[in-house]
Motif scaffolding. Sequence first.
Motif, PDB file in Angstrom:
ATOM      1  N   LYS A  88      41.089  57.719  53.034  1.00 27.60           N
ATOM      2  CA  LYS A  88      40.089  57.474  52.006  1.00 27.60           C
ATOM      3  C   LYS A  88      39.145  56.355  52.438  1.00 27.60           C
ATOM      4  N   LYS A  89      37.921  56.435  51.964  1.00 27.06           N
ATOM      5  CA  LYS A  89      36.930  55.407  52.276  1.00 27.06           C
ATOM      6  C   LYS A  89      36.521  54.692  50.993  1.00 27.06           C
ATOM      7  N   ILE A  90      36.436  53.357  51.098  1.00 27.66           N
ATOM      8  CA  ILE A  90      36.111  52.515  49.943  1.00 27.66           C
ATOM      9  C   ILE A  90      34.971  51.576  50.332  1.00 27.66           C
ATOM     10  N   THR A  91      33.930  51.543  49.526  1.00 28.06           N
ATOM     11  CA  THR A  91      32.848  50.593  49.762  1.00 28.06           C
ATOM     12  C   THR A  91      33.313  49.197  49.365  1.00 28.06           C
ATOM     13  N   PRO A  92      32.667  48.163  49.881  1.00 27.18           N
ATOM     14  CA  PRO A  92      33.053  46.800  49.498  1.00 27.18           C
ATOM     15  C   PRO A  92      32.985  46.576  47.985  1.00 27.18           C
ATOM     16  N   GLN A  93      31.978  47.181  47.329  1.00 25.99           N
ATOM     17  CA  GLN A  93      31.853  47.007  45.879  1.00 25.99           C
ATOM     18  C   GLN A  93      33.040  47.608  45.138  1.00 25.99           C
ATOM     19  N   VAL A  94      33.435  48.820  45.538  1.00 22.04           N
ATOM     20  CA  VAL A  94      34.566  49.488  44.882  1.00 22.04           C
ATOM     21  C   VAL A  94      35.859  48.729  45.181  1.00 22.04           C
ATOM     22  N   LEU A  95      35.981  48.224  46.406  1.00 21.82           N
ATOM     23  CA  LEU A  95      37.168  47.446  46.771  1.00 21.82           C
ATOM     24  C   LEU A  95      37.284  46.210  45.894  1.00 21.82           C
ATOM     25  N   ASN A  96      36.159  45.549  45.623  1.00 22.52           N
ATOM     26  CA  ASN A  96      36.176  44.362  44.761  1.00 22.52           C
ATOM     27  C   ASN A  96      36.716  44.691  43.375  1.00 22.52           C
ATOM     28  N   VAL A  97      36.302  45.855  42.864  1.00 17.68           N
ATOM     29  CA  VAL A  97      36.760  46.266  41.543  1.00 17.68           C
ATOM     30  C   VAL A  97      38.257  46.574  41.578  1.00 17.68           C
ATOM     31  N   MET A  98      38.692  47.278  42.622  1.00 17.49           N
ATOM     32  CA  MET A  98      40.110  47.617  42.743  1.00 17.49           C
ATOM     33  C   MET A  98      40.968  46.359  42.789  1.00 17.49           C
ATOM     34  N   VAL A  99      40.498  45.358  43.514  1.00 16.94           N
ATOM     35  CA  VAL A  99      41.235  44.096  43.610  1.00 16.94           C
ATOM     36  C   VAL A  99      41.314  43.419  42.245  1.00 16.94           C
ATOM     37  N   SER A 100      40.219  43.486  41.493  1.00 13.61           N
ATOM     38  CA  SER A 100      40.205  42.839  40.177  1.00 13.61           C
ATOM     39  C   SER A 100      41.145  43.537  39.200  1.00 13.61           C
ATOM     40  N   LEU A 101      41.371  44.830  39.399  1.00 12.97           N
ATOM     41  CA  LEU A 101      42.242  45.606  38.510  1.00 12.97           C
ATOM     42  C   LEU A 101      43.703  45.550  38.921  1.00 12.97           C
ATOM     43  N   ALA A 102      43.944  45.247  40.192  1.00  9.01           N
ATOM     44  CA  ALA A 102      45.285  45.407  40.767  1.00  9.01           C
ATOM     45  C   ALA A 102      46.273  44.354  40.287  1.00  9.01           C
ATOM     46  N   PRO A 103      47.526  44.768  40.085  1.00  8.38           N
ATOM     47  CA  PRO A 103      48.592  43.812  39.776  1.00  8.38           C
ATOM     48  C   PRO A 103      49.095  43.156  41.062  1.00  8.38           C
ATOM     49  N   GLU A 104      49.643  41.968  40.963  1.00  6.29           N
ATOM     50  CA  GLU A 104      50.193  41.282  42.133  1.00  6.29           C
ATOM     51  C   GLU A 104      51.678  41.634  42.279  1.00  6.29           C
ATOM     52  N   ASP A 105      51.937  42.918  42.288  1.00  2.00           N
ATOM     53  CA  ASP A 105      53.296  43.437  42.426  1.00  2.00           C
ATOM     54  C   ASP A 105      53.177  44.770  43.143  1.00  2.00           C
ATOM     55  N   SER A 106      53.791  44.902  44.310  1.00  2.00           N
ATOM     56  CA  SER A 106      53.559  46.077  45.131  1.00  2.00           C
ATOM     57  C   SER A 106      54.110  47.366  44.517  1.00  2.00           C
ATOM     58  N   THR A 107      55.223  47.279  43.776  1.00  2.00           N
ATOM     59  CA  THR A 107      55.772  48.480  43.155  1.00  2.00           C
ATOM     60  C   THR A 107      54.799  49.043  42.129  1.00  2.00           C
ATOM     61  N   THR A 108      54.308  48.179  41.257  1.00  2.00           N
ATOM     62  CA  THR A 108      53.351  48.610  40.238  1.00  2.00           C
ATOM     63  C   THR A 108      52.043  49.065  40.886  1.00  2.00           C
ATOM     64  N   LEU A 109      51.585  48.313  41.892  1.00  2.00           N
ATOM     65  CA  LEU A 109      50.342  48.669  42.556  1.00  2.00           C
ATOM     66  C   LEU A 109      50.461  50.014  43.259  1.00  2.00           C
ATOM     67  N   ASN A 110      51.570  50.253  43.943  1.00  2.00           N
ATOM     68  CA  ASN A 110      51.747  51.534  44.635  1.00  2.00           C
ATOM     69  C   ASN A 110      51.721  52.700  43.651  1.00  2.00           C
ATOM     70  N   ASN A 111      52.286  52.504  42.477  1.00  2.91           N
ATOM     71  CA  ASN A 111      52.232  53.558  41.459  1.00  2.91           C
ATOM     72  C   ASN A 111      50.802  53.825  41.016  1.00  2.91           C
ATOM     73  N   GLU A 112      50.018  52.764  40.878  1.00  2.64           N
ATOM     74  CA  GLU A 112      48.615  52.926  40.495  1.00  2.64           C
ATOM     75  C   GLU A 112      47.819  53.633  41.595  1.00  2.64           C
ATOM     76  N   LEU A 113      48.105  53.284  42.847  1.00  5.36           N
ATOM     77  CA  LEU A 113      47.395  53.906  43.967  1.00  5.36           C
ATOM     78  C   LEU A 113      47.764  55.388  44.104  1.00  5.36           C
ATOM     79  N   LYS A 114      49.014  55.728  43.814  1.00  2.51           N
ATOM     80  CA  LYS A 114      49.419  57.137  43.828  1.00  2.51           C
ATOM     81  C   LYS A 114      48.650  57.918  42.766  1.00  2.51           C
ATOM     82  N   LYS A 115      48.503  57.301  41.605  1.00  3.72           N
ATOM     83  CA  LYS A 115      47.759  57.926  40.515  1.00  3.72           C
ATOM     84  C   LYS A 115      46.300  58.141  40.917  1.00  3.72           C
TER      85      LYS A 115
END
Length: 321
Positions: free
Chosen positions: A151-178
């Motif tokens: 997958k390709k992510i622009t810097p702007q979209v990456l910034n948003v993803m970081v702002s939404l992401a939890p600081e827990d890899s289990t929860t984050l991995n579930n969100e990324l799978k979704k």
Amino acid sequence: MNRPGFTFCICPDLSLIQDYIQRQLDNFPHKKWNKKIFWGDEPLSDNFWSALSQPDLFGTGQVIILRRCEQLPADFWSDLSRYLKGFKACIWPFFCLEKNWERGKPKIPKVIEKQKYWDIAKKKGWIWQNPGLTRASLPDYITKWAKRHGKKITPQVLNVMVSLAPEDSTTLNNELKKLELYVGQREHIELVDLAVLNSYADIDIFAFFKGVQTKGQDIKLWSKVLREQQSGGDFFFPFLGLLVREARILWQLVTGDEKHVSLYPKLKSQKKSMAQKLGLKKLSLIFDLALEAEVNVKTGQYTAEQALEILTAKLIDYFHN
């Protein structure tokens, strides 16, 4: 590559610990490994000490994983010394210290640091330390995920993803799978795709929506938004991402798709009431305004600050009429 005699894993994130242990085992594919897990916050039975000292009769490698070691009594660490003497080819212990780091550093019980095997582990590099996911490490973590999944992510979209992401890899991995399932075969992840993600950010967009509907709150609300934008950092695109996500939730609630909205009952009821009050016409305008603001900034027509002022003013105008 020489296999460690034993390994200390110092990390508050269990999923990262599990990944690390598996990577270590993958470095020795010639050996079949059988995992046995024990818990430091429970009384250890004789089975633990037997597993730590007695090889399997059939030569199968025994991986002994002792979790939550920070909760073990002090005498455990002294008793452990005699079990770690000499290299056992078929037994590989992993001791997991999972307490949250303080000021960027792990807190190692002093009784451990006094043991000779700790000095050996430090000298031989048998200690793995990781603070877990942080705001600083999230961009690299998400970028690597995108690369692995094509997958390709622009810097702007990456910034948003970081702002939404939890600081827990289990929860984050579930969100990324979704997100991966939602995007499907498309190569590029767009800003609007992030509406499927749960938000773990501090920006309360629902409160923002309530504010723009309340006369007398306009100046106070506008000032707050602009202070966020001017305080340094990339606020604009994360704000758009949260805005689109909240609009999507309201849309689902007003169109009878509320079974796919997971919220506390009281909050869900409040959001549904707002969604019904706004109606589909005003909700659809939110998507349009967010897209318009994004395009205006990306094309250089407006700065992020100007686009945010325009977006907020239009939202206040639409919500009051």
